[in-house]
Design a protein around this motif. Structure first.
Motif, PDB file in Angstrom:
ATOM      1  N   GLN A 269       2.734  -3.539  -1.101  1.00 44.79           N
ATOM      2  CA  GLN A 269       1.565  -3.306  -0.298  1.00 44.79           C
ATOM      3  C   GLN A 269       0.957  -1.972  -0.495  1.00 44.79           C
ATOM      4  O   GLN A 269       1.817  -1.075  -1.201  1.00 44.79           O
ATOM      5  N   SER A 270      -0.328  -1.634  -0.011  1.00 40.21           N
ATOM      6  CA  SER A 270      -0.860  -0.318  -0.664  1.00 40.21           C
ATOM      7  C   SER A 270      -0.630   0.713   0.819  1.00 40.21           C
ATOM      8  O   SER A 270      -0.757   0.324   1.896  1.00 40.21           O
ATOM      9  N   ARG A 271      -0.191   2.102   0.433  1.00 38.00           N
ATOM     10  CA  ARG A 271       0.187   2.927   1.662  1.00 38.00           C
ATOM     11  C   ARG A 271      -1.137   3.120   2.274  1.00 38.00           C
ATOM     12  O   ARG A 271      -2.124   3.440   1.569  1.00 38.00           O
ATOM     13  N   ASP A 272      -1.116   3.395   3.521  1.00 37.43           N
ATOM     14  CA  ASP A 272      -2.278   3.746   4.316  1.00 37.43           C
ATOM     15  C   ASP A 272      -2.001   4.513   5.516  1.00 37.43           C
ATOM     16  O   ASP A 272      -1.841   4.044   6.752  1.00 37.43           O
TER      17      ASP A 272
ATOM     18  N   THR B 143      -2.322   7.558   0.113  1.00 37.09           N
ATOM     19  CA  THR B 143      -3.211   6.560   0.451  1.00 37.09           C
ATOM     20  C   THR B 143      -3.622   5.779  -0.946  1.00 37.09           C
ATOM     21  O   THR B 143      -4.178   6.514  -1.830  1.00 37.09           O
TER      22      THR B 143
ATOM     23  N   GLU C  61       4.985  -4.038   9.035  1.00 35.38           N
ATOM     24  CA  GLU C  61       4.300  -3.764   8.256  1.00 35.38           C
ATOM     25  C   GLU C  61       3.624  -4.911   7.597  1.00 35.38           C
ATOM     26  O   GLU C  61       2.568  -4.785   6.864  1.00 35.38           O
ATOM     27  N   THR C  62       4.238  -6.079   7.661  1.00 34.18           N
ATOM     28  CA  THR C  62       3.834  -7.135   6.650  1.00 34.18           C
ATOM     29  C   THR C  62       3.659  -8.651   7.716  1.00 34.18           C
ATOM     30  O   THR C  62       2.951  -9.551   6.892  1.00 34.18           O
TER      31      THR C  62
ATOM     32  N   TYR D 104      -3.422  -6.477   6.911  1.00 32.48           N
ATOM     33  CA  TYR D 104      -3.275  -5.066   7.059  1.00 32.48           C
ATOM     34  C   TYR D 104      -2.488  -4.781   8.014  1.00 32.48           C
ATOM     35  O   TYR D 104      -2.396  -5.677   9.321  1.00 32.48           O
TER      36      TYR D 104
ATOM     37  N   GLU E  49       0.044   0.801   8.878  1.00 34.78           N
ATOM     38  CA  GLU E  49       0.452   1.883   7.904  1.00 34.78           C
ATOM     39  C   GLU E  49       0.160   1.260   6.554  1.00 34.78           C
ATOM     40  O   GLU E  49       0.462   2.010   5.529  1.00 34.78           O
ATOM     41  N   SER E  50      -0.262   0.187   6.356  1.00 34.34           N
ATOM     42  CA  SER E  50      -0.423  -0.556   4.965  1.00 34.34           C
ATOM     43  C   SER E  50      -1.519  -1.525   4.885  1.00 34.34           C
ATOM     44  O   SER E  50      -2.220  -2.061   5.931  1.00 34.34           O
TER      45      SER E  50
END
Length: 171
Positions: free
Chosen positions: A27-30, A38, A65-66, A123, A126-127
């Motif tokens: 996943q991409s950090r956000d 980010t 998160e997922t 999303y 956080e990701s």
């Protein structure tokens, strides 16, 4: 000045078998409090709540998160529990331990290998860009573009990829 301590956390290398071969969940950090990070690719991870079982934390964080439910964690069945003198202690062997020893976030993570199932979120808070990545594609990214990965997870992913590569070469 008061003494500050490292923040304990867990991370999950979530794997699955698909028609494309073995894939890992990335996943991409956000994170609102970490603008510089980010967009970096990472694996699910998070902080351990006070007295929360490591394996419960891992399941909670992966789900938050997922959207996936962790079905198996390598080493969980062999974990040792002791209840004595008003203490309950859980001892286990994670796949990898990583610690930020500089930077803006003082975290140390225990990384575990696991399997999960369910529908991925698009999303979370956080990701974003939550998806399955074939390990061959991830291997190229780790080797040629490590700057696109969250540094905390690079060694754990490298270790996983090396184990898989060695296992494949023996077959």
């Amino acid at each position: 000045m008061s003494e500050k301590f490292q923040i304990p956390g867990v991370a999950a290398i979530v794997q699955r078998q698909s028609e494309r071969g073995i894939e890992l969940l990335v996943q991409s950090r956000d994170k609102a409090d970490a603008d510089a990070d980010t967009g970096l690719l990472e694996i699910p991870a998070g902080k351990i709540r006070q007295f929360e079982n490591l394996f419960s934390t891992l399941r909670r964080e992966v789900f938050e998160e997922t959207g996936l439910r962790v079905t198996e964690i390598t080493g969980e069945a062999e974990a040792h529990k002791v209840s004595l003198n008003n203490y309950q202690v859980l001892s286990c062997e994670p796949f990898c331990v990583s610690q930020n020893i500089s930077g803006h976030y003082p975290i140390m993570t225990l990384t575990f290998l696991c399997w999960g199932e369910g529908e991925l979120l698009r999303y979370s808070s956080e990701s974003s860009n939550i998806h399955w990545m074939p390990i061959a594609e991830l291997a190229i990214l780790v080797k040629k573009h490590p700057d696109k990965l969250y540094p905390m997870h690079i060694y754990a992913l490298t270790k996983y990829l090396n184990l898989h590569k060695n296992a494949s070469s023996k077959q």
